[in-house]
Design an enzyme around this catalytic site. Sequence first.
Site, PDB file in Angstrom:
ATOM      1  N   HIS A 139       1.246  -0.732  -0.014  1.00  0.00           N
ATOM      2  CA  HIS A 139      -0.047   0.182  -0.108  1.00  0.00           C
ATOM      3  C   HIS A 139       1.431   1.413   0.096  1.00  0.00           C
ATOM      4  CE1 HIS A 139      -3.743  -1.749  -0.232  1.00  0.00           C
ATOM      5  NE2 HIS A 139      -3.671  -2.769   0.827  1.00  0.00           N
ATOM      6  N   ASP A 169      -0.386   7.292  -3.783  1.00  0.00           N
ATOM      7  CA  ASP A 169      -1.541   7.214  -4.695  1.00  0.00           C
ATOM      8  C   ASP A 169      -1.713   7.687  -5.714  1.00  0.00           C
ATOM      9  OD1 ASP A 169      -1.592   4.228  -3.547  1.00  0.00           O
ATOM     10  OD2 ASP A 169      -3.410   4.549  -2.166  1.00  0.00           O
TER      11      ASP A 169
END
Length: 391
Positions: A139, A169
């Site tokens: 992540h 992200d």
Amino acid sequence: MTDAAPAPTGGPLTGVRVVELAGIGPGPFAVMLLADLGADVIRVDRTGEVAPGTPGSPHPDLLNRGRRSVAVDLKSPEGRQVVLDLVRGADVLVEGFRPGVTERLGLGPADCQAVNPRLVYGRMTGWGQDGPNAPHAGHDIDYLAPTGALHGIGRAGERPLPPMNLLGDFGGGATLLALGVVAALFAVRAGGAGQVVDAAIVDGAALLTTQIHALRRMGMWQDPRGVNLLDGGAPFYDTYECADGRYLAVGALEPKFYDELVRLTGFPLAPDEALDRTDPGNWPALRESWARLFRTRSRDEWARLLERTDACVAPVLDWQEAPEHPHLAARGVFVEHAGVRQPAPAPRFRRTPGAIRRPPPHPGEHTDEILAELGVDADRIRQLRTAGTVA
């Protein structure tokens, strides 16, 4: 006298068709950017995500705004063919699976470009399509960690602080994927063939740290976190608690802006001293002096005094307050669409403005409509639904 501005048209990507294989996080944000700029996006959702009944309101996931949704079983041969039929008439495909997944589904770059050689195939991953970590999960925080970016975020002497998932992200990942897709489209429009865009968060996050590497080479950045000019080390580039427990952001980097901050605030309070700010050895004492001063008034009192000046100060607003800030409101930084207030498309185009054209769809909301556009008749759509190929 200048000419009048041209009449607005569709966004700059009007006429571009994007097929999105549904994912989470950075992939959907990249596609949202393309949709905001006018691209016609069809999101391919999983049949298992389709909820029974007719949706009464838009789906709440704002990252999916601007699309239509078709729900397809990608593991079935007929479902695969539905996607390839969509790809045949598309300019772009975006997917965010682990490396090799779309190849196993028969929807990899070779499969898709066999039916559409001009296709731009955008791939969004954390580790990239190759390298020893590529097959494994992760992540945002994991992708930032090896690039040095996470090391640099946090207070001096404390552990690194995750910057939500904005830096990896959405900054290093999605934004660069969108840029890569548009650049590849430009090459296609210039006569080139389609190509794969491998957008890895580790690549993009590292790229975002270029200036820090430059400052290190110039001897202007130390490796410990929280002791530098832009990482909270400098007392004139930091946040301060005010009398009401809210915070003020101070960014008076240049001497002339710092001088204005000093003049307007009356810094320092007695018995504090106006120490030389260019000496990092004075920074801890200066920070304490500024903190003591800012605790004498509320955040909004300081904002009224300082915000519209060259002191480089702004109030730290929460999520609910942000849309009401006078400057953001004047520019329409937040807009309401389908009854939901949300960030507006950016950047701004004078002749071909971006816009939110559709609310987020529920999975499968437009399945029949999209299949009909592919030339599938009503009887065949019913057969596909009965077989579970689409939903």
